[in-house]
Design a protein around this motif. Structure first.
Motif, short mmCIF file in Angstrom:
data_model
loop_
_atom_site.label_atom_id
_atom_site.label_comp_id
_atom_site.label_asym_id
_atom_site.label_seq_id
_atom_site.Cartn_x
_atom_site.Cartn_y
_atom_site.Cartn_z
N ASN A 248 0.82 -1.21 0.00
CA ASN A 248 0.00 0.00 0.00
C ASN A 248 0.85 1.26 0.00
N MET A 249 2.06 1.18 0.56
CA MET A 249 2.98 2.32 0.47
C MET A 249 3.32 2.61 -0.99
N LEU A 250 3.64 1.57 -1.73
CA LEU A 250 4.00 1.77 -3.14
C LEU A 250 2.77 2.11 -3.98
N GLY A 251 1.62 1.58 -3.59
CA GLY A 251 0.39 1.97 -4.26
C GLY A 251 0.09 3.45 -4.04
N LEU A 252 0.34 3.94 -2.83
CA LEU A 252 0.16 5.37 -2.55
C LEU A 252 1.07 6.21 -3.42
N LEU A 253 2.34 5.82 -3.54
CA LEU A 253 3.27 6.60 -4.37
C LEU A 253 2.81 6.62 -5.83
N ALA A 254 2.37 5.47 -6.34
CA ALA A 254 1.91 5.42 -7.73
C ALA A 254 0.68 6.31 -7.92
N ALA A 255 -0.23 6.29 -6.94
CA ALA A 255 -1.43 7.11 -7.03
C ALA A 255 -1.09 8.60 -6.95
N LEU A 256 -0.12 8.96 -6.12
CA LEU A 256 0.30 10.36 -6.03
C LEU A 256 0.90 10.84 -7.35
N ASP A 257 1.73 10.01 -7.97
CA ASP A 257 2.30 10.38 -9.27
C ASP A 257 1.19 10.56 -10.31
N ARG A 258 0.21 9.67 -10.28
CA ARG A 258 -0.92 9.77 -11.21
C ARG A 258 -1.75 11.01 -10.92
N TYR A 259 -1.97 11.29 -9.65
CA TYR A 259 -2.78 12.43 -9.23
C TYR A 259 -2.15 13.75 -9.68
N ALA A 260 -0.82 13.79 -9.70
CA ALA A 260 -0.12 15.02 -10.07
C ALA A 260 -0.38 15.42 -11.52
N VAL A 261 -0.69 14.44 -12.36
CA VAL A 261 -0.87 14.74 -13.79
C VAL A 261 -2.29 14.45 -14.28
N GLN A 262 -3.10 13.83 -13.43
CA GLN A 262 -4.43 13.40 -13.88
C GLN A 262 -5.48 13.66 -12.81
N ARG A 263 -5.43 14.83 -12.21
CA ARG A 263 -6.36 15.18 -11.14
C ARG A 263 -7.77 15.35 -11.70
N HIS A 264 -8.74 14.89 -10.93
CA HIS A 264 -10.14 15.00 -11.35
C HIS A 264 -10.56 16.46 -11.43
N ASP A 265 -11.18 16.83 -12.55
CA ASP A 265 -11.68 18.19 -12.75
C ASP A 265 -13.19 18.18 -12.53
N GLY A 266 -13.61 18.72 -11.40
CA GLY A 266 -15.03 18.70 -11.07
C GLY A 266 -15.89 19.42 -12.09
N ARG A 267 -15.35 20.43 -12.72
CA ARG A 267 -16.14 21.18 -13.71
C ARG A 267 -16.51 20.31 -14.92
N ALA A 268 -15.68 19.31 -15.18
CA ALA A 268 -15.97 18.42 -16.31
C ALA A 268 -17.21 17.56 -16.06
N ASP A 269 -17.65 17.46 -14.79
CA ASP A 269 -18.83 16.67 -14.48
C ASP A 269 -20.13 17.43 -14.74
N ILE A 270 -20.03 18.75 -14.90
CA ILE A 270 -21.25 19.56 -14.97
C ILE A 270 -22.16 19.18 -16.14
N PRO A 271 -21.66 18.97 -17.37
CA PRO A 271 -22.59 18.65 -18.46
C PRO A 271 -23.43 17.40 -18.22
N ARG A 272 -22.80 16.30 -17.75
CA ARG A 272 -23.60 15.09 -17.54
C ARG A 272 -24.52 15.23 -16.33
N LEU A 273 -24.08 15.99 -15.32
CA LEU A 273 -24.97 16.26 -14.20
C LEU A 273 -26.18 17.07 -14.64
N GLN A 274 -25.93 18.08 -15.47
CA GLN A 274 -27.03 18.93 -15.93
C GLN A 274 -28.03 18.13 -16.76
N ALA A 275 -27.51 17.19 -17.56
CA ALA A 275 -28.40 16.35 -18.35
C ALA A 275 -29.29 15.49 -17.43
#
Length: 372
Positions: A248-275
């Motif tokens: 899980n330590m190494l899983g955390l590091l991999a997730a942090l590296d991914r998070y740094a370049v692929q963070r969820h953009d909440g604004r991108a959810d707005i169109p499908r939510l509005q639909a």
């Protein structure tokens, strides 16, 4: 059919967010591949903890970091650290802190239950919680009045569970801590900004790995090097019961590296939510609108209002039917007493959102039939 259905459990649609009761996050396969490789090899754990701390700190901007099994463990370990300062004899004594400076001051509006009381985590670390102010209002003088010779630290909880208005701002808590030469601990478990609180001057900041970061079950404390060293020392005391595995330590590091370049953009959810909102607004006895996260995070949700005089069911009954069905649909239900629940899109997969709207349509039509 997913793996949980194959062992006889119901399918779950998670429309309430990154919640512990539903397993928090769906971890990316590439992250789990790193965890699997780590699990298949041996390593010196103390050296791994130190190295992971260095790599985590590259993401937070802090002097050092201590990996933990969860954010809750991070609170207990942080409290134990500020009480013992890493002294071996005291580390072995805790959570018995009798005779020591062991009081942890927090705002009464931050004394929350997030599935367990935050005060329980303070006590697990040997701390004695001291609440300042009232549940809906606190002033700096009340925090300062709560500080005494037995105070070990101040704790600030940044969470949607906490009261969002009428509280002493973080900057003011930092000022008070500095003036009284006390460390300030920030519980930022589900926060998305990994640098903000360290940069603001907090001494120890606690994050969940499994929430915003989408890591396997994990957490970390990040902050000033001497206090982080005291946190690591707790693995020879209370932290032994909270240890995190190498995978899980190494899983955390991999997730942090991914998070740094692929963070969820909440604004991108707005169109499908509005639909979805538009479709819900056509249903008898229900209405919906877009809402922004109450704690100010860049998260958007569909807020659904139940009109019981039309539908024939109140919000409590609607939520219970959603949760009790198959698949079980879990929505965000903090304001059911006000007649509303919310649909959080972050954990939805595939056609989950369509299934939620369809289930609401069925409930609306059921209400029509029963009212005939």
């Amino acid at each position: 059919m997913n793996i949980y259905q194959r062992i006889g459990l119901k399918r779950v649609i998670n429309a309430c967010g990154k919640m512990t009761i539903l397993g928090v996050s769906a971890v990316d396969r590439a992250v789990m591949e790193q965890a699997a490789e780590a699990a298949a090899n041996y390593v010196e754990i103390d050296a791994l903890i130190d190295r992971v701390g260095v790599l985590v700190s590259a993401h937070t901007g802090a002097e050092d970091s201590c990996v933990t099994s969860s954010a809750s463990a991070g609170i207990a370990i942080s409290v134990a650290a500020v009480i013992s300062r890493g002294a071996p004899g005291l580390v072995e004594r805790l959570p018995d802190s009798s005779g020591l400076a062991n009081e942890v001051v927090l705002l009464k509006g931050h004394s929350v239950n997030y599935g367990a009381p935050v005060t329980t985590m303070i006590r697990l670390g040997g701390g004695v919680p001291v609440e300042a102010g009232q549940a809906n209002e606190a002033e700096p003088f009340q925090v300062e009045a709560a500080i005494g010779e037995r105070t070990a630290a101040l704790l600030y909880v940044k969470s949607h569970h906490a009261v969002q208005k009428g509280m002493v701002p973080l900057a003011e808590m930092i000022r008070i801590a500095r003036e009284h030469q006390l460390p300030l601990i920030v519980d930022a478990a589900a926060e998305e900004d990994l640098r903000k609180y360290v940069a603001a001057g907090a001494d120890l900041v606690i994050y969940s790995g499994a929430k915003a970061i989408d890591a396997p079950t994990s957490g970390f404390i990040t902050g000033r090097a001497p206090l982080i060293a005291a946190c690591k020392a707790q693995y020879h005391g209370i932290g032994r019961a909270m240890k995190i595995g190498k995978e899980n330590m190494l899983g955390l590091l991999a997730a942090l590296d991914r998070y740094a370049v692929q963070r969820h953009d909440g604004r991108a959810d707005i169109p499908r939510l509005q639909a979805a909102i538009d479709r819900i607004n056509t249903l008898r006895g229900l209405s919906a609108e877009l809402e922004h996260d109450e704690a100010g995070r860049e998260i958007y949700r569909a807020r659904v209002r139940v009109h019981p005089e039309v539908l024939g069911l109140d919000a409590v009954a609607v939520e219970a039917q959603l949760r009790g069905g198959s698949p079980a649909i879990y929505t965000r239900k903090y304001y059911l007493n006000a007649g509303v629940f919310s649909i959080d899109p972050r954990a939805l997969q595939g056609d989950d959102l369509d299934l939620i709207v369809e289930r609401l349509r069925q409930l609306a039509e059921q209400g029509v039939r029963e009212g005939e």
